[in-house]
Scaffold this motif. Structure first.
Motif, PDB file in Angstrom:
ATOM      1  N   VAL A  97      13.628  11.754  25.683  1.00  0.00           N
ATOM      2  CA  VAL A  97      12.468  12.507  25.215  1.00  0.00           C
ATOM      3  C   VAL A  97      12.887  13.935  24.871  1.00  0.00           C
ATOM      4  O   VAL A  97      12.545  14.466  23.806  1.00  0.00           O
ATOM      5  CB  VAL A  97      11.347  12.527  26.274  1.00  0.00           C
ATOM      6  CG1 VAL A  97      10.192  13.420  25.814  1.00  0.00           C
ATOM      7  CG2 VAL A  97      10.845  11.111  26.534  1.00  0.00           C
ATOM      8  N   ALA A  98      13.639  14.568  25.765  1.00  0.00           N
ATOM      9  CA  ALA A  98      14.113  15.938  25.519  1.00  0.00           C
ATOM     10  C   ALA A  98      14.965  16.000  24.258  1.00  0.00           C
ATOM     11  O   ALA A  98      14.853  16.948  23.464  1.00  0.00           O
ATOM     12  CB  ALA A  98      14.902  16.445  26.721  1.00  0.00           C
ATOM     13  N   ALA A  99      15.809  14.983  24.068  1.00  0.00           N
ATOM     14  CA  ALA A  99      16.653  14.950  22.872  1.00  0.00           C
ATOM     15  C   ALA A  99      15.799  14.881  21.616  1.00  0.00           C
ATOM     16  O   ALA A  99      16.060  15.567  20.618  1.00  0.00           O
ATOM     17  CB  ALA A  99      17.600  13.751  22.934  1.00  0.00           C
ATOM     18  N   GLY A 100      14.747  14.052  21.657  1.00  0.00           N
ATOM     19  CA  GLY A 100      13.847  13.950  20.514  1.00  0.00           C
ATOM     20  C   GLY A 100      13.122  15.248  20.230  1.00  0.00           C
ATOM     21  O   GLY A 100      12.927  15.629  19.072  1.00  0.00           O
ATOM     22  N   LEU A 101      12.735  15.963  21.282  1.00  0.00           N
ATOM     23  CA  LEU A 101      12.048  17.243  21.103  1.00  0.00           C
ATOM     24  C   LEU A 101      12.952  18.273  20.430  1.00  0.00           C
ATOM     25  O   LEU A 101      12.482  19.147  19.700  1.00  0.00           O
ATOM     26  CB  LEU A 101      11.591  17.793  22.457  1.00  0.00           C
ATOM     27  CG  LEU A 101      10.570  16.959  23.237  1.00  0.00           C
ATOM     28  CD1 LEU A 101      10.233  17.634  24.565  1.00  0.00           C
ATOM     29  CD2 LEU A 101       9.303  16.745  22.417  1.00  0.00           C
ATOM     30  N   MET A 102      14.255  18.151  20.690  1.00  0.00           N
ATOM     31  CA  MET A 102      15.193  19.122  20.138  1.00  0.00           C
ATOM     32  C   MET A 102      15.857  18.632  18.853  1.00  0.00           C
ATOM     33  O   MET A 102      16.630  19.367  18.233  1.00  0.00           O
ATOM     34  CB  MET A 102      16.258  19.454  21.190  1.00  0.00           C
ATOM     35  CG  MET A 102      15.670  20.077  22.450  1.00  0.00           C
ATOM     36  SD  MET A 102      16.925  20.635  23.623  1.00  0.00           S
ATOM     37  CE  MET A 102      17.606  22.045  22.740  1.00  0.00           C
ATOM     38  N   GLY A 103      15.566  17.395  18.469  1.00  0.00           N
ATOM     39  CA  GLY A 103      16.054  16.911  17.193  1.00  0.00           C
ATOM     40  C   GLY A 103      17.483  16.430  17.174  1.00  0.00           C
ATOM     41  O   GLY A 103      18.215  16.665  16.215  1.00  0.00           O
ATOM     42  N   HIS A 104      17.920  15.761  18.255  1.00  0.00           N
ATOM     43  CA  HIS A 104      19.242  15.133  18.222  1.00  0.00           C
ATOM     44  C   HIS A 104      19.243  13.908  19.126  1.00  0.00           C
ATOM     45  O   HIS A 104      18.244  13.598  19.770  1.00  0.00           O
ATOM     46  CB  HIS A 104      20.364  16.117  18.599  1.00  0.00           C
ATOM     47  CG  HIS A 104      20.136  16.874  19.864  1.00  0.00           C
ATOM     48  ND1 HIS A 104      20.441  18.205  20.002  1.00  0.00           N
ATOM     49  CD2 HIS A 104      19.613  16.508  21.048  1.00  0.00           C
ATOM     50  CE1 HIS A 104      20.130  18.620  21.217  1.00  0.00           C
ATOM     51  NE2 HIS A 104      19.640  17.596  21.869  1.00  0.00           N
TER      52      HIS A 104
END
Length: 352
Positions: free
Chosen positions: A318-325
């Protein structure tokens, strides 16, 4: 037997270079794997000055390499050296100039992308590193251009990838070597940063004088943006940041973290800096650090956003998706920032 063959071959290469020296030819032969190179002090390709350079010969025999070396030595002795004569030796069967390479690169970009973000930030920056327009754009020129960049740097990796992509599309022989020259950069080479605490972020925010750079600082801190994304970010009705689909990783949305900072940073009152996307980060950092005394660059704020997600136990994907990677990139990049105190903070409240 393999050691004997290697010894014999090494001896043959040494003998060839000794013959070149005896003939007073100021050049030598080098070998890397099954590739041969000529090494000599040669004029820059743009005609300004001289330095030691390599002419790649590709996969050939030692005898053929020595013949090429004698030709080169003769040209140098008679002041008859010209880079155009060595375009074929550098593995470029289809002659193309650096100017044409740039024009074709623009056409390739327009076929693949819709926005100007990547062109301004990466493609244009890579292409302007090439020699002047009339210079032959050979494999050797491309490799030399990449090798002139700072070793093990993100800039060399990104610009080398662009040049190798265009070379591959144009079917320039040896484009694999251009990509290989760009490699060697990894997250392990990034100098670990002493990331600021939330309190330090708030303290440094107060130092910023110009309202547009103050807004940019706050937007990056609260939404974990890449600095250049501040040039196009918008906000939806729920207060989430919407990252433009033309950016590096495409469209994604991100909530404020922490939400309490919305009242402090006021990100929805957009006062966007009026700078080209390629210059907005440099301009903001220059003002904040040199003029106002801010103690860290903008990208630290994005790293802090990632750590904040970890401390709040936001799932990694989820965190990766929020930051775009990707989750893999997120883990490789940010696990190093979890020091002892942050680990303890994460583990508090967990039933272990």
């Amino acid at each position: 037997m393999a050691d004997l063959r290697t010894a014999v071959h090494t001896s043959a290469l040494t003998s060839a270079n000794e013959r070149l020296k005896e003939a007073a030819f100021h050049c030598s032969i080098q070998q890397r794997g099954d590739l041969f190179y000529l090494v000599a002090t040669l004029p820059h390709r743009d005609g300004a000055g001289r330095k030691q350079q390599k002419i790649p010969l590709g996969r050939t025999t030692l005898q053929q390499a020595e013949a090429k070396a004698f030709l080169l030595g003769s040209q140098l002795r008679n002041n008859a050296f010209n880079w155009h004569d060595w375009a074929q030796a550098e593995g470029n069967n289809t002659f193309i100039t650096c100017g044409e390479f740039r024009k074709r690169a623009r056409m390739i970009y327009e076929q693949r992308y819709t926005g100007e973000g990547s062109w301004t930030a990466k493609w244009y920056q890579a292409l302007k590193k090439l020699p002047p327009d009339g210079t032959p754009c050979t494999r050797g020129i491309l490799v030399a251009t990449v090798e002139a960049m700072k070793p093990k740097s993100a800039s060399r990796r990104d610009k080398g990838f662009v040049l190798s992509t265009v070379a591959k599309t144009l079917e320039i022989e040896g484009h694999e070597d251009v990509l290989a020259a760009s490699k060697g950069y990894g997250r392990a080479d990034v100098v670990p940063r002493d990331l600021p605490t939330d309190e330090q972020i708030l303290e440094n925010y107060k130092k910023i004088r110009l309202p547009h750079f103050k807004w940019m600082f706050g937007a990056i801190a609260i939404f974990g943006l890449r600095p250049h994304e501040a040039a196009t970010v918008q906000f939806d009705e729920d207060g989430y940041a919407e990252i433009d689909e033309r950016t590096k990783t495409g469209f994604h949305v991100t909530p404020p973290n922490p939400s309490a900072w919305v009242e402090i940073f006021k990100p929805y009152d957009i006062v966007r800096p009026n700078y080209p996307i390629s210059k907005i980060t440099t301009a903001c950092n220059a003002h904040n650090i040199r003029v106002c005394g801010v103690e860290f660059p903008l990208y630290h704020l994005r790293h802090c956003f990632a750590i904040r997600c970890m401390e709040k136990a936001v799932p990694m994907d989820v965190a990766a998706g929020l930051m775009g990677h990707s989750p893999e990139e997120h883990y490789r990049t940010y696990r190093r920032w979890l020091n002892r105190e942050r680990y303890k903070k994460m583990l508090k409240g967990l039933d272990l």
